[in-house]
Design a protein around this motif. Structure first.
Motif, PDB file in Angstrom:
ATOM      1  N   HIS A   4       0.813  -1.227   0.000  1.00 33.05           N
ATOM      2  CA  HIS A   4       0.000   0.000   0.000  1.00 33.05           C
ATOM      3  C   HIS A   4       0.844   1.274   0.000  1.00 33.05           C
ATOM      4  O   HIS A   4       0.289   2.375   0.078  1.00 33.05           O
ATOM      5  CB  HIS A   4      -0.924  -0.005   1.220  1.00 33.05           C
ATOM      6  CG  HIS A   4      -1.918  -1.123   1.214  1.00 33.05           C
ATOM      7  ND1 HIS A   4      -2.988  -1.172   0.366  1.00 33.05           N
ATOM      8  CD2 HIS A   4      -1.993  -2.267   1.962  1.00 33.05           C
ATOM      9  CE1 HIS A   4      -3.689  -2.268   0.581  1.00 33.05           C
ATOM     10  NE2 HIS A   4      -3.105  -2.964   1.550  1.00 33.05           N
ATOM     11  N   LYS A  10      -4.963  -0.768   7.497  1.00 31.10           N
ATOM     12  CA  LYS A  10      -6.182  -1.132   6.790  1.00 31.10           C
ATOM     13  C   LYS A  10      -6.994   0.088   6.368  1.00 31.10           C
ATOM     14  O   LYS A  10      -7.453   0.184   5.220  1.00 31.10           O
ATOM     15  CB  LYS A  10      -7.025  -2.049   7.678  1.00 31.10           C
ATOM     16  CG  LYS A  10      -8.372  -2.435   7.079  1.00 31.10           C
ATOM     17  CD  LYS A  10      -9.027  -3.560   7.857  1.00 31.10           C
ATOM     18  CE  LYS A  10      -9.266  -3.216   9.304  1.00 31.10           C
ATOM     19  NZ  LYS A  10      -9.982  -4.289  10.023  1.00 31.10           N
ATOM     20  N   THR A  26      -6.072   3.173   5.923  1.00 29.01           N
ATOM     21  CA  THR A  26      -5.413   4.137   5.034  1.00 29.01           C
ATOM     22  C   THR A  26      -5.209   3.534   3.648  1.00 29.01           C
ATOM     23  O   THR A  26      -4.560   4.144   2.794  1.00 29.01           O
ATOM     24  CB  THR A  26      -4.040   4.562   5.601  1.00 29.01           C
ATOM     25  OG1 THR A  26      -3.232   3.392   5.815  1.00 29.01           O
ATOM     26  CG2 THR A  26      -4.198   5.313   6.910  1.00 29.01           C
ATOM     27  N   GLY A  27      -5.763   2.355   3.431  1.00 22.65           N
ATOM     28  CA  GLY A  27      -5.521   1.643   2.184  1.00 22.65           C
ATOM     29  C   GLY A  27      -6.031   2.346   0.945  1.00 22.65           C
ATOM     30  O   GLY A  27      -5.511   2.146  -0.149  1.00 22.65           O
ATOM     31  N   ASN A  28      -7.071   3.188   1.087  1.00 23.60           N
ATOM     32  CA  ASN A  28      -7.668   3.836  -0.084  1.00 23.60           C
ATOM     33  C   ASN A  28      -7.319   5.309  -0.214  1.00 23.60           C
ATOM     34  O   ASN A  28      -7.868   5.995  -1.079  1.00 23.60           O
ATOM     35  CB  ASN A  28      -9.193   3.676  -0.038  1.00 23.60           C
ATOM     36  CG  ASN A  28      -9.610   2.219  -0.160  1.00 23.60           C
ATOM     37  OD1 ASN A  28      -8.964   1.434  -0.844  1.00 23.60           O
ATOM     38  ND2 ASN A  28     -10.690   1.839   0.525  1.00 23.60           N
ATOM     39  N   LYS A  30      -4.653   8.557  -0.939  1.00 21.90           N
ATOM     40  CA  LYS A  30      -3.637   8.762  -1.968  1.00 21.90           C
ATOM     41  C   LYS A  30      -2.225   8.557  -1.436  1.00 21.90           C
ATOM     42  O   LYS A  30      -1.394   7.879  -2.045  1.00 21.90           O
ATOM     43  CB  LYS A  30      -3.787  10.164  -2.562  1.00 21.90           C
ATOM     44  CG  LYS A  30      -2.876  10.419  -3.748  1.00 21.90           C
ATOM     45  CD  LYS A  30      -3.154  11.782  -4.356  1.00 21.90           C
ATOM     46  CE  LYS A  30      -2.249  12.021  -5.565  1.00 21.90           C
ATOM     47  NZ  LYS A  30      -2.488  13.347  -6.186  1.00 21.90           N
ATOM     48  N   ILE A  83      -9.565   6.976   6.821  1.00 26.21           N
ATOM     49  CA  ILE A  83     -10.954   7.414   6.657  1.00 26.21           C
ATOM     50  C   ILE A  83     -11.538   8.035   7.921  1.00 26.21           C
ATOM     51  O   ILE A  83     -12.509   8.769   7.861  1.00 26.21           O
ATOM     52  CB  ILE A  83     -11.841   6.232   6.217  1.00 26.21           C
ATOM     53  CG1 ILE A  83     -11.825   5.129   7.281  1.00 26.21           C
ATOM     54  CG2 ILE A  83     -11.382   5.700   4.878  1.00 26.21           C
ATOM     55  CD1 ILE A  83     -12.807   4.016   7.007  1.00 26.21           C
ATOM     56  N   GLN A  98     -16.652  -3.637   2.957  1.00 28.96           N
ATOM     57  CA  GLN A  98     -15.789  -2.466   2.802  1.00 28.96           C
ATOM     58  C   GLN A  98     -14.401  -2.708   3.393  1.00 28.96           C
ATOM     59  O   GLN A  98     -13.377  -2.452   2.753  1.00 28.96           O
ATOM     60  CB  GLN A  98     -16.434  -1.258   3.494  1.00 28.96           C
ATOM     61  CG  GLN A  98     -17.751  -0.804   2.861  1.00 28.96           C
ATOM     62  CD  GLN A  98     -18.388   0.320   3.647  1.00 28.96           C
ATOM     63  OE1 GLN A  98     -18.654   0.178   4.837  1.00 28.96           O
ATOM     64  NE2 GLN A  98     -18.623   1.441   2.988  1.00 28.96           N
ATOM     65  N   TYR A  99     -14.374  -3.187   4.621  1.00 32.03           N
ATOM     66  CA  TYR A  99     -13.107  -3.441   5.320  1.00 32.03           C
ATOM     67  C   TYR A  99     -13.230  -4.738   6.095  1.00 32.03           C
ATOM     68  O   TYR A  99     -14.165  -4.921   6.875  1.00 32.03           O
ATOM     69  CB  TYR A  99     -12.767  -2.293   6.281  1.00 32.03           C
ATOM     70  CG  TYR A  99     -12.498  -0.983   5.590  1.00 32.03           C
ATOM     71  CD1 TYR A  99     -11.242  -0.698   5.075  1.00 32.03           C
ATOM     72  CD2 TYR A  99     -13.516  -0.033   5.448  1.00 32.03           C
ATOM     73  CE1 TYR A  99     -10.993   0.504   4.437  1.00 32.03           C
ATOM     74  CE2 TYR A  99     -13.277   1.174   4.799  1.00 32.03           C
ATOM     75  CZ  TYR A  99     -12.019   1.435   4.293  1.00 32.03           C
ATOM     76  OH  TYR A  99     -11.770   2.613   3.666  1.00 32.03           O
TER      77      TYR A  99
END
Length: 421
Positions: free
Chosen positions: A295, A328, A330-332, A334, A358, A380-381
């Motif tokens: 990631h 987990k 912060t996976g999405n 940038k 998030i 989602q997670y």
């Protein structure tokens, strides 16, 4: 009451196989009163008797304040808590304190020690920890009995004026004594029931570990065979069904593993020692090396190479779950980033893990530390809702605390605080 406590101390020493011990009761004003002792020097007995030792001070006082078992495995650990020279001269090499806690209140402490290299088994220490709960209830009943005796004395001083009342009071006293005897019998019955429940819990844990996981492996195995050998014969919908079945068995297997880990954490013996916090963090980051690389997470660690007082296993569990969540969630984003810091206060150490993931709404702050509570759908997670509950349980057992600060979309900061003494 003293005769009973003398017997309790004698039997406890036999159980753990040590040579010395003491029992103190917590008096009004949060001071300790020495009730029973053996293999303790006259100087120490005189010091404990003449001085008002408060909860939080010395060996028994620390156990009474934290309301949890205190195991000191080395003479160096003992000296850190034995704050007075008289106690330090006892040359104790192993010390274990168990609180008598009833209704979330510590009413006394039993301390067991040895001046030799002898060490008790974990099973015997666990047995004393279990028995201490029953002793706490017995002490409360004893205090109730003392209150009854005080009332009886008042009634006796009025014998000349209230003969009839005295007769009725004597009858009431007899009834109360009968009730106390019944309570004693109930305590003995409860002790046997507790032992039976502990055995049942061990059996259940074994069943969960083996019997429940076996059919899951079978389901997943047949699902894999369908995917590998019959994918061409299944419709798109059928392939989706098989995929969902395998994912569900993996989720169930992880839930079982997490429940077993939570059970082991709750039943484990607390060992407070000097822990190198930086080594723990480095090992956890090494464990998640692949996820961090995949990631592209930027991890910053600002932690001095120091030692803090904690339970190594408990602190590792807490940090592992918090860092795993940070990766987990912060996976999405940038540019995922995690910052780990340790700050020293006057009376405590505060460790923080900050991410730019998030985040969450603070109105759910207390909910996230409860078992099976999740703020996001499994689609989602991934997760079982047990991780943060294990963090909370670990900190609670060490006398520390955990809390978090966050805003939706702006990341989160999780704090772990441990007292210095």
């Amino acid at each position: 009451s003293k005769d009973i406590l003398d017997k309790v101390l004698e039997e406890a020493i036999k159980v753990v196989g040590l040579e010395g011990g003491a029992i103190c009761l917590v008096e009004p004003g949060e001071t300790l009163k020495l009730i029973s002792h053996t293999e303790t020097s006259e100087a120490t007995v005189r010091y404990l008797t003449e001085n008002k030792i408060k909860t939080g001070e010395c060996l028994c006082g620390k156990c009474a304040q934290d309301k949890c078992t205190l195991i000191l495995n080395t003479p160096e650990e003992v000296l850190q808590f034995a704050t007075h020279e008289v106690l330090q001269n006892e040359n104790i090499k192993f010390h274990a304190s168990f609180p008598f806690v009833s209704k979330d209140k510590c009413v006394g402490v039993i301390c067991l020690f040895t001046k030799t290299d002898k060490k008790p088994s974990q099973r015997s220490l666990k047995l004393i920890e279990t028995i201490s709960g029953n002793v706490a209830l017995s002490i409360e009943n004893a205090l109730l009995f003392d209150t009854i005796q005080q009332h009886a004395a008042i009634l006796e001083r009025k014998v000349e004026q209230r003969t009839q009342e005295l007769s009725e009071s004597q009858e009431a006293l007899i009834n109360l004594l009968e009730d106390l005897n019944e309570k004693k019998a109930e305590l003995e019955k409860s002790s046997k029931m507790l032992e039976a429940k502990n055995k049942a819990l061990e059996t259940f844990t074994y069943s969960v570990s083996h019997d429940l996981k076996a059919p899951l492996r079978g389901i997943d195995g047949y699902g894999r065979l369908l995917q590998e050998n019959y994918a061409g014969k299944l419709s798109t919908e059928g392939q989706l069904f098989v995929k969902t079945i395998r994912e569900s068995t993996h989720q169930m297997n992880q839930l079982i593993e997490d429940l077993l880990a939570y059970s082991r954490l709750e039943r484990g013996v607390l060992r407070i020692t000097n822990v190198k916090i930086k080594d723990i963090i480095d090992n956890i980051l090494l464990l998640f090396k692949n996820e961090i690389k995949t990631h592209n997470v930027s991890v910053s660690v600002d932690v001095p190479d120091c030692e803090i007082r904690a339970d190594n296993d408990g602190l590792s569990v807490a940090l592992r779950n918090i860092i795993e969540n940070a990766i987990k969630f912060t996976g999405n984003v940038k540019s995922p980033e995690i910052i780990i810091e340790l700050k020293e206060n006057v009376y405590s150490w505060v460790l923080s893990v900050k991410d730019n993931g998030i985040g969450f709404d603070m109105k759910y702050h207390n909910r996230i530390f409860e078992i099976f509570q999740r703020l996001h759908l499994p689609e989602q997670y991934k997760g079982t809702g047990i991780g943060l509950a294990m963090v909370n349980k670990s900190m609670e057992r060490m006398g520390g605390k955990v809390w978090a600060e966050s805003q939706p979309g702006e990341g989160a900061v999780f704090y772990l605080e441990l007292q210095k003494n």
